[in-house]
Scaffold this motif. Structure first.
Motif, PDB file in Angstrom:
ATOM      1  N   SER A  26      51.991  69.673   1.633  1.00  0.00           N
ATOM      2  CA  SER A  26      51.594  68.745   0.570  1.00  0.00           C
ATOM      3  C   SER A  26      52.638  68.673  -0.543  1.00  0.00           C
ATOM      4  O   SER A  26      52.649  67.720  -1.321  1.00  0.00           O
ATOM      5  CB  SER A  26      50.239  69.159  -0.015  1.00  0.00           C
ATOM      6  OG  SER A  26      50.341  70.396  -0.726  1.00  0.00           O
ATOM      7  N   LYS A  27      53.513  69.675  -0.617  1.00  0.00           N
ATOM      8  CA  LYS A  27      54.553  69.668  -1.649  1.00  0.00           C
ATOM      9  C   LYS A  27      55.774  68.846  -1.247  1.00  0.00           C
ATOM     10  O   LYS A  27      56.630  68.548  -2.080  1.00  0.00           O
ATOM     11  CB  LYS A  27      54.973  71.105  -1.970  1.00  0.00           C
ATOM     12  CG  LYS A  27      53.895  71.919  -2.669  1.00  0.00           C
ATOM     13  CD  LYS A  27      54.447  73.255  -3.150  1.00  0.00           C
ATOM     14  CE  LYS A  27      53.398  74.004  -3.962  1.00  0.00           C
ATOM     15  NZ  LYS A  27      53.926  75.296  -4.490  1.00  0.00           N
ATOM     16  N   TYR A  28      55.836  68.502   0.018  1.00  0.00           N
ATOM     17  CA  TYR A  28      56.980  67.735   0.501  1.00  0.00           C
ATOM     18  C   TYR A  28      56.690  66.236   0.413  1.00  0.00           C
ATOM     19  O   TYR A  28      55.579  65.796   0.718  1.00  0.00           O
ATOM     20  CB  TYR A  28      57.298  68.111   1.951  1.00  0.00           C
ATOM     21  CG  TYR A  28      57.881  69.497   2.101  1.00  0.00           C
ATOM     22  CD1 TYR A  28      59.255  69.694   2.182  1.00  0.00           C
ATOM     23  CD2 TYR A  28      57.049  70.615   2.156  1.00  0.00           C
ATOM     24  CE1 TYR A  28      59.792  70.968   2.321  1.00  0.00           C
ATOM     25  CE2 TYR A  28      57.574  71.892   2.292  1.00  0.00           C
ATOM     26  CZ  TYR A  28      58.951  72.061   2.380  1.00  0.00           C
ATOM     27  OH  TYR A  28      59.475  73.328   2.506  1.00  0.00           O
ATOM     28  N   PRO A  29      57.677  65.448   0.015  1.00  0.00           N
ATOM     29  CA  PRO A  29      57.447  63.999  -0.056  1.00  0.00           C
ATOM     30  C   PRO A  29      57.234  63.400   1.326  1.00  0.00           C
ATOM     31  O   PRO A  29      57.748  63.904   2.322  1.00  0.00           O
ATOM     32  CB  PRO A  29      58.738  63.472  -0.701  1.00  0.00           C
ATOM     33  CG  PRO A  29      59.774  64.515  -0.409  1.00  0.00           C
ATOM     34  CD  PRO A  29      59.038  65.821  -0.410  1.00  0.00           C
ATOM     35  N   LYS A  30      56.471  62.327   1.376  1.00  0.00           N
ATOM     36  CA  LYS A  30      56.170  61.648   2.630  1.00  0.00           C
ATOM     37  C   LYS A  30      57.170  60.513   2.863  1.00  0.00           C
ATOM     38  O   LYS A  30      57.673  59.894   1.928  1.00  0.00           O
ATOM     39  CB  LYS A  30      54.748  61.083   2.615  1.00  0.00           C
ATOM     40  CG  LYS A  30      53.672  62.105   2.293  1.00  0.00           C
ATOM     41  CD  LYS A  30      53.632  63.236   3.305  1.00  0.00           C
ATOM     42  CE  LYS A  30      52.507  64.221   2.974  1.00  0.00           C
ATOM     43  NZ  LYS A  30      52.516  65.391   3.900  1.00  0.00           N
ATOM     44  N   LEU A  31      57.445  60.252   4.128  1.00  0.00           N
ATOM     45  CA  LEU A  31      58.314  59.148   4.506  1.00  0.00           C
ATOM     46  C   LEU A  31      57.477  57.997   5.042  1.00  0.00           C
ATOM     47  O   LEU A  31      56.406  58.214   5.622  1.00  0.00           O
ATOM     48  CB  LEU A  31      59.308  59.595   5.587  1.00  0.00           C
ATOM     49  CG  LEU A  31      60.289  60.713   5.228  1.00  0.00           C
ATOM     50  CD1 LEU A  31      61.176  61.028   6.442  1.00  0.00           C
ATOM     51  CD2 LEU A  31      61.141  60.338   4.035  1.00  0.00           C
ATOM     52  N   PRO A  32      57.944  56.758   4.877  1.00  0.00           N
ATOM     53  CA  PRO A  32      57.233  55.623   5.483  1.00  0.00           C
ATOM     54  C   PRO A  32      57.125  55.798   6.989  1.00  0.00           C
ATOM     55  O   PRO A  32      57.964  56.438   7.635  1.00  0.00           O
ATOM     56  CB  PRO A  32      58.135  54.436   5.123  1.00  0.00           C
ATOM     57  CG  PRO A  32      58.869  54.861   3.887  1.00  0.00           C
ATOM     58  CD  PRO A  32      59.098  56.338   4.059  1.00  0.00           C
ATOM     59  N   ALA A  33      56.098  55.208   7.567  1.00  0.00           N
ATOM     60  CA  ALA A  33      55.808  55.396   8.991  1.00  0.00           C
ATOM     61  C   ALA A  33      56.948  54.954   9.891  1.00  0.00           C
ATOM     62  O   ALA A  33      57.206  55.563  10.939  1.00  0.00           O
ATOM     63  CB  ALA A  33      54.525  54.649   9.363  1.00  0.00           C
ATOM     64  N   ASN A  34      57.672  53.903   9.484  1.00  0.00           N
ATOM     65  CA  ASN A  34      58.738  53.381  10.350  1.00  0.00           C
ATOM     66  C   ASN A  34      59.923  54.341  10.466  1.00  0.00           C
ATOM     67  O   ASN A  34      60.744  54.209  11.378  1.00  0.00           O
ATOM     68  CB  ASN A  34      59.226  52.040   9.831  1.00  0.00           C
ATOM     69  CG  ASN A  34      59.909  52.151   8.472  1.00  0.00           C
ATOM     70  OD1 ASN A  34      59.275  52.534   7.487  1.00  0.00           O
ATOM     71  ND2 ASN A  34      61.180  51.814   8.414  1.00  0.00           N
TER      72      ASN A  34
END
Length: 388
Positions: A26-34
């Motif tokens: 949860s501390k790591y940023p998320k990337l867009p699905a593509n």
């Protein structure tokens, strides 16, 4: 750990012993699905060549998430040549070639094409200290280590990560020889791992699966390097301190080639030194270079003990001849103020190179100075005579 340092490759993820658990996603940023499905054929300048990179920070660490796709065009790649294999001569001679029947240009699963291999996206996670501590009692450290400084990574052979999210790996890759000695040709300082997607276990890139792009040498196509190389008329600044190109797993920054004034960095055996950076602040940091260890051979400062961190060929830099290396021209007061954040007496425990700025030399007397002096002496003599 010995296998990682000696460049041993088999059908399991390389340097898996240095891969850490990710404690809290949860501390790591998320990337867009593509970002996880982008393909090489459809990557171009309009979509940043498929590259996805995000970074967040808290009070102690930076958290990086990347899809390990470079933000520049990568040519189709065969490490030895189209129609040839993937093992270098050092592996063949040592009898450690674990995929002798793998041929570049064949159908080797995802990332393998008719005329060579290409990258496949894979989410990389890095937790790196915001600020490195050069006075730690366990320095120098293993270049691949993350856990001792509280860091995390899910790609074992990474010694750090570049500003575009691509992992920076060690000075060797295939066998216990450097990239240059192995005659491995790189694209912008990096390449992809062999395509092993058709060979179990298969699903995870690098090198137990599809090709994973990563750096070994200096990524000279990135802005921090072009900043000095594009030519003065086009805005190059080769006489300024190099720009940031990445972060090592110990929290110290990695810069491109030159130091203040365009001078060559005077570095220790790890490849780092104390001195001002591009902001003018004094700190310990690393510099990329065109020779081994390319970025870093150990987590510094080296204190003359880099060799004890090597578990195969010694890739240590020759160093500066002292335990602590400081860029010439650095002021002692500023250096001590930086170190005082952790230990104000640390510098007194080790030898240093001759780095202190030279004081202004007294101006040699000029001819007119002598004439003025004679006239002044004569005037004073006359005054004393008239008063007596």
């Amino acid at each position: 750990m010995h296998k990682c340092h000696t460049g041993y490759r088999d059908l399991s993820p390389r340097c898996h012993e240095y891969k850490t658990k990710i404690s809290d996603y949860s501390k790591y940023p998320k990337l867009p699905a593509n970002c996880s499905v982008i393909e090489w054929e459809f990557a171009n300048a309009t979509n940043n060549w498929g590259n996805c990179f995000e970074m967040t920070t808290d009070e102690e660490f930076r958290y990086i998430t990347s899809n390990n796709v470079p933000d520049f065009y990568m040519n189709l790649y065969c490490p030895i040549g189209l129609g040839f294999g993937y093992c270098v001569q050092a592996e063949i001679d040592a009898g450690t070639c674990m995929f002798p029947n793998l041929i570049c240009g064949g159908d080797n699963g995802p990332g393998s094409l008719k005329y060579g291999d290409v990258w496949t996206p894979f989410e990389g996670n890095y937790k790196i200290p915001l600020v490195g501590n050069p006075t730690r009692s366990d320095r120098p450290g293993d270049m691949y280590d993350a856990e001792s400084v509280g860091g995390e990574k899910n790609i074992g052979p990474s010694t750090g990560v570049a500003i575009n999210g691509i992992g920076v790996q060690g000075p060797n890759d295939a066998g216990d020889v450097s990239i240059d000695e192995a005659d491995i040709q790189l694209s912008c300082g990096g390449h992809v791992t062999p395509p092993l997607g058709n060979i179990p276990p298969g699903p995870e890139p690098g090198p137990a699966g599809p090709p994973l792009y990563h750096f070994h040498k200096s990524p000279e196509c990135l802005e921090p390097f072009k900043n000095a190389s594009i030519g003065i008329e086009h805005g190059a600044k080769p006489y300024q301190h190099a720009k940031l190109m990445g972060w090592a797993m110990d929290g110290f920054k990695i810069f491109s080639y030159q130091d203040v004034g365009g001078a060559a960095p005077v570095v220790d055996q790890c490849g780092g030194h104390f001195g001002p950076t591009d902001t003018g602040e004094i700190e310990y940091h690393y510099h990329s270079r065109q020779i081994v260890p390319y970025h870093l051979a150990c987590q510094g400062p080296s204190l003359g003990n880099c060799k004890y961190t090597q578990r195969g060929t010694n890739y240590c830099h020759p160093g500066c001849g002292a335990e602590v290396c400081v860029q010439p021209g650095t002021t002692e007061a500023a250096l001590r103020a930086y170190l005082a954040k952790w230990d104000p007496t640390w510098l007194d425990k080790y030898s240093t190179n001759d780095y202190k700025p030279k004081g202004q030399e007294p101006r040699p007397p000029k001819k007119e100075d002598n004439e003025i002096g004679k006239a002044l002496k004569k005037l004073l003599d006359n005054i004393f005579e008239s008063s007596s």
